[in-house]
Write an enzyme that holds these catalytic residues in place. Structure first.
Site, PDB file in Angstrom:
ATOM      1  CB  ILE A  11      -0.985  -0.002   1.195  1.00  0.00           C
ATOM      2  CG1 ILE A  11      -2.021   1.110   1.039  1.00  0.00           C
ATOM      3  CG2 ILE A  11      -0.254   0.094   2.524  1.00  0.00           C
ATOM      4  CD1 ILE A  11      -2.857   1.019  -0.225  1.00  0.00           C
ATOM      5  CD  GLU A  19      -8.575  -5.265   5.238  1.00  0.00           C
ATOM      6  OE1 GLU A  19      -7.992  -6.010   6.061  1.00  0.00           O
ATOM      7  OE2 GLU A  19      -8.468  -5.410   4.014  1.00  0.00           O
ATOM      8  N   GLY A  55      -5.980  -6.751   0.359  1.00  0.00           N
ATOM      9  CA  GLY A  55      -6.507  -5.799   1.330  1.00  0.00           C
ATOM     10  C   GLY A  55      -5.625  -4.565   1.383  1.00  0.00           C
ATOM     11  CD  GLU A  56      -1.147  -4.320   2.671  1.00  0.00           C
ATOM     12  OE1 GLU A  56      -0.634  -3.495   1.872  1.00  0.00           O
ATOM     13  OE2 GLU A  56      -0.536  -5.293   3.111  1.00  0.00           O
ATOM     14  N   GLY A  57      -6.297  -1.628   1.197  1.00  0.00           N
ATOM     15  CA  GLY A  57      -6.684  -0.544   0.305  1.00  0.00           C
ATOM     16  C   GLY A  57      -5.962  -0.609  -1.027  1.00  0.00           C
TER      17      GLY A  57
END
Length: 342
Positions: free
Chosen positions: A104, A162, A304-306
């Protein structure tokens, strides 16, 4: 700043949602019709530009201030072997985010987004959702407020991510509670579970639904019982963004699962959101279908992580660059009636 002082305030914020600027929408559509191209020839890029205009209240929207926030939390249900990694990895990955070493970090740098990381009581996991509610009322309100506080009114575009070992299990429970179906319809391999691990995850979701299902009477109670701190924080952030009229890119399965209880409470709650991508996690396509959202990308991502939203932000930037930078027929002295001739 948007705050949720109590569950009634949260319910009121969910019930009373502002809409886009109708004048900006109309002006952006008119500009699209005047640009030197055949009508509709830029496909969804045109729709994105108009969407952004409506929520920013500008005929020529911009993407100069893109903000991303990664929320991190730990989950009591992780002790049931529902993840391929131990809970300690959550804090280790937060340190990696803060050091600039995660995906990210690279992807937000590439799309020009400012990244913040918000760890939420990592030394205090939620309670095991198969035995009791994940959060108390006060803890859930605190997480919602932490999410809302992360949104800046001057943002042109916003997205959340997240980090939380085991969090695909509460995400699957939320999706199943809101949209129905068996646990097996919503659970996936997450961080790389084997078949036995997927079975344990399905068992945990089934047990959580049996325990809490009848008590999930509204969005707040569903988040409190079946969610987690980072999940509630994402819900609070996206709801706050709506009230600030900040357009949002939704990331993957867990981000979308956090929105499911809000969607059940008000089906208009995601009108300010674009679905960034469809991940490889089993339930994500089902969630997007229930939301009526068509993802911008299908890249098989499941980090995830955006991360998917960060990649999709580049598409938004391209849409706005064309919308703002192209000449109109009048400016270019091009006859609009023959502009599409080959």
């Amino acid at each position: 700043m948007i705050r949720f002082e109590n569950r009634a305030a949260f319910a009121a914020a969910l019930a009373d949602l502002p809409g886009p600027d109708g004048s900006a929408l109309a002006a952006a559509r008119a500009r699209q019709a005047s640009l030197t191209k055949p009508a509709g020839s830029l496909g969804r890029l045109e729709d994105i530009a108009v969407f952004m205009a409506g929520w920013q209240g500008r005929t020529r929207p911009r993407a100069e201030r893109i903000r991303a926030v990664v929320f991190a939390g730990n989950h009591g249900v992780a002790a049931r072997g529902v993840s391929a990694y131990p809970s300690e990895v959550t804090a280790q990955m937060v340190a990696n985010f803060e050091a600039g070493g995660a995906a990210i970090n690279a992807l937000t740098a590439a799309c020009g987004a400012a990244l913040s990381v918000v760890p939420l009581d990592l030394d205090r996991p939620t309670r095991d959702i198969t035995r009791e509610p994940a959060l108390s009322e006060a803890e859930c309100l605190e997480a919602l407020d932490r999410g809302a506080a992360a949104v800046s009114a001057d943002s042109d575009l916003f997205f959340v991510g997240e980090m939380g070992i085991g969090n695909t299990t509460p995400a699957a429970a939320l999706a199943a509670q809101v949209f129905g179906g068996a646990a097996a319809d919503w659970v996936g391999r997450g961080t790389g579970l084997d078949d036995a691990g997927v079975a344990r995850k399905a068992e945990a979701v089934t047990a959580a639904l049996a325990l809490h299902g009848a008590a999930c009477e509204d969005a707040f109670e569903t988040l409190r019982r079946l969610g987690g701190r980072e999940i509630a924080a994402m819900a609070g952030a996206v709801l706050a963004a709506r009230h600030l009229r900040v357009p949002v890119l939704l990331d993957g399965f867990i981000t979308c699962a956090a929105m499911a209880p809000l969607f059940a409470g008000n089906r208009d709650v995601l009108a300010h959101c674009l679905a960034a991508h469809c991940s490889a996690e089993a339930g994500h396509a089902r969630l997007l279908d229930r939301f009526g959202l068509d993802p911008l990308l299908h890249l098989g991502m499941r980090l995830g992580e955006g991360s998917g939203a960060a990649v999709a932000a580049q598409i938004v930037r391209s849409a706005l660059a064309a919308h703002d930078g192209m000449a109109t027929f009048a400016e270019a002295a091009v006859a609009s009636s023959v502009s599409g001739a080959s």
